[in-house]
Design a protein around this motif. Structure first.
Motif, PDB file in Angstrom:
ATOM      1  N   PRO A 208      39.700  52.442  43.559  1.00 16.74           N
ATOM      2  CA  PRO A 208      39.099  53.192  42.448  1.00 16.74           C
ATOM      3  C   PRO A 208      39.574  54.640  42.425  1.00 16.74           C
TER       4      PRO A 208
ATOM      5  N   PRO B 188      36.522  46.034  39.355  1.00 21.46           N
ATOM      6  CA  PRO B 188      35.315  46.263  40.168  1.00 21.46           C
ATOM      7  C   PRO B 188      34.786  45.003  40.846  1.00 21.46           C
TER       8      PRO B 188
ATOM      9  N   TYR C  85      42.089  48.875  38.243  1.00 17.14           N
ATOM     10  CA  TYR C  85      41.037  48.542  39.209  1.00 17.14           C
ATOM     11  C   TYR C  85      40.132  47.471  38.614  1.00 17.14           C
TER      12      TYR C  85
ATOM     13  N   GLY D 216      36.844  44.669  43.794  1.00 15.98           N
ATOM     14  CA  GLY D 216      36.696  45.863  44.620  1.00 15.98           C
ATOM     15  C   GLY D 216      35.434  45.866  45.469  1.00 15.98           C
TER      16      GLY D 216
ATOM     17  N   GLU E  19      42.379  56.745  34.601  1.00 20.78           N
ATOM     18  CA  GLU E  19      41.816  55.805  35.561  1.00 20.78           C
ATOM     19  C   GLU E  19      42.876  54.784  35.966  1.00 20.78           C
TER      20      GLU E  19
ATOM     21  N   ASP F 256      38.520  52.464  49.414  1.00 27.65           N
ATOM     22  CA  ASP F 256      37.587  53.287  48.638  1.00 27.65           C
ATOM     23  C   ASP F 256      38.320  54.475  48.025  1.00 27.65           C
ATOM     24  N   ARG F 257      37.582  55.369  47.403  1.00 27.69           N
ATOM     25  CA  ARG F 257      38.189  56.502  46.688  1.00 27.69           C
ATOM     26  C   ARG F 257      38.946  57.448  47.608  1.00 27.69           C
TER      27      ARG F 257
ATOM     28  N   ASP G 250      42.610  57.140  47.156  1.00 30.01           N
ATOM     29  CA  ASP G 250      43.139  57.335  45.804  1.00 30.01           C
ATOM     30  C   ASP G 250      44.310  58.316  45.863  1.00 30.01           C
TER      31      ASP G 250
END
Length: 201
Positions: free
Chosen positions: A140, A153, A151, A156, A148, A118-119, A122
């Motif tokens: 993400p 989705p 990624y 993901g 950006e 998940d973020r 990052d």
């Protein structure tokens, strides 16, 4: 304990010896070596509330994976699972430590692996580490990112399997709340729960 198992203290000491030697973690690692690889590694972490009786011990809290927050003492179980949501690796860290710090140790070998997170994961240095190891990071970007990152989705969304894994092992009272003072004995039960999850489904 039921009398057929013998004296409770003898059973506890036997379990403690195995926990200290890392037998349960080794059993999980052996099973993963034979059945775990499917080209995906999904990482995340979950908080575990620590019971007040588990805090009474002479060793430093950080060495036992105990952190401190507004809600009191807590621990954090970091997990890496495959695409089916089966545990590949587990790490215990203090609850106030960010999960990205444990990511490299948790991921291990990255050759031809797609890493989902998940973020919270990052981080450009983590992406570089995954790429250098021969893997692909599908993480993400945070909202404040200027560019950006790569990624997809649709892929993901598979991150849900690690959340489902946490939900399954937390059905066990001993995992959902930490009553163990020692990190070794607590993680022995977490590894046992992960092994039971492999067998159950």
């Amino acid at each position: 304990m039921p009398e057929r198992f013998g004296k409770w203290n003898s059973v506890y000491r036997f379990h403690l010896r195995w926990a200290n030697k890392g037998v349960f973690a080794a059993l999980l690692a052996r099973h993963v070596e034979q059945h775990g690889n499917d080209g995906f590694k999904v990482i995340d972490a979950t908080f575990v509330k620590v019971h007040q009786d588990a805090c009474r011990f002479g060793q430093a809290p950080e060495e036992r994976g105990l952190g401190k927050s507004k809600g009191g003492r807590n621990s954090k179980v970091n997990a890496c699972v495959n695409r089916k949501g089966k545990a590949l690796a587990l790490l215990l860290r203090p609850g106030n430590e960010h999960e990205s710090k444990a990511a490299r140790e948790l991921l291990g070998d990255l050759e031809d692996v797609v890493v989902l997170g998940d973020r919270g994961y990052d981080d450009d240095t983590l992406r570089t580490h995954i790429k250098a190891g021969g893997g692909v990071a599908l993480i993400p970007g945070k909202a404040n990112r200027k560019e950006e990152p790569f990624y997809i989705p649709q892929i993901g969304r598979e991150r849900r399997v690690v959340e489902n894994f946490f939900a399954r092992i937390k059905r066990y009272r001993r995992v959902n709340t930490r009553y163990d003072r020692r990190a070794e004995t607590f993680m022995a039960f977490v590894n046992l729960a992960a092994l039971a999850d492999w067998i159950r489904f």
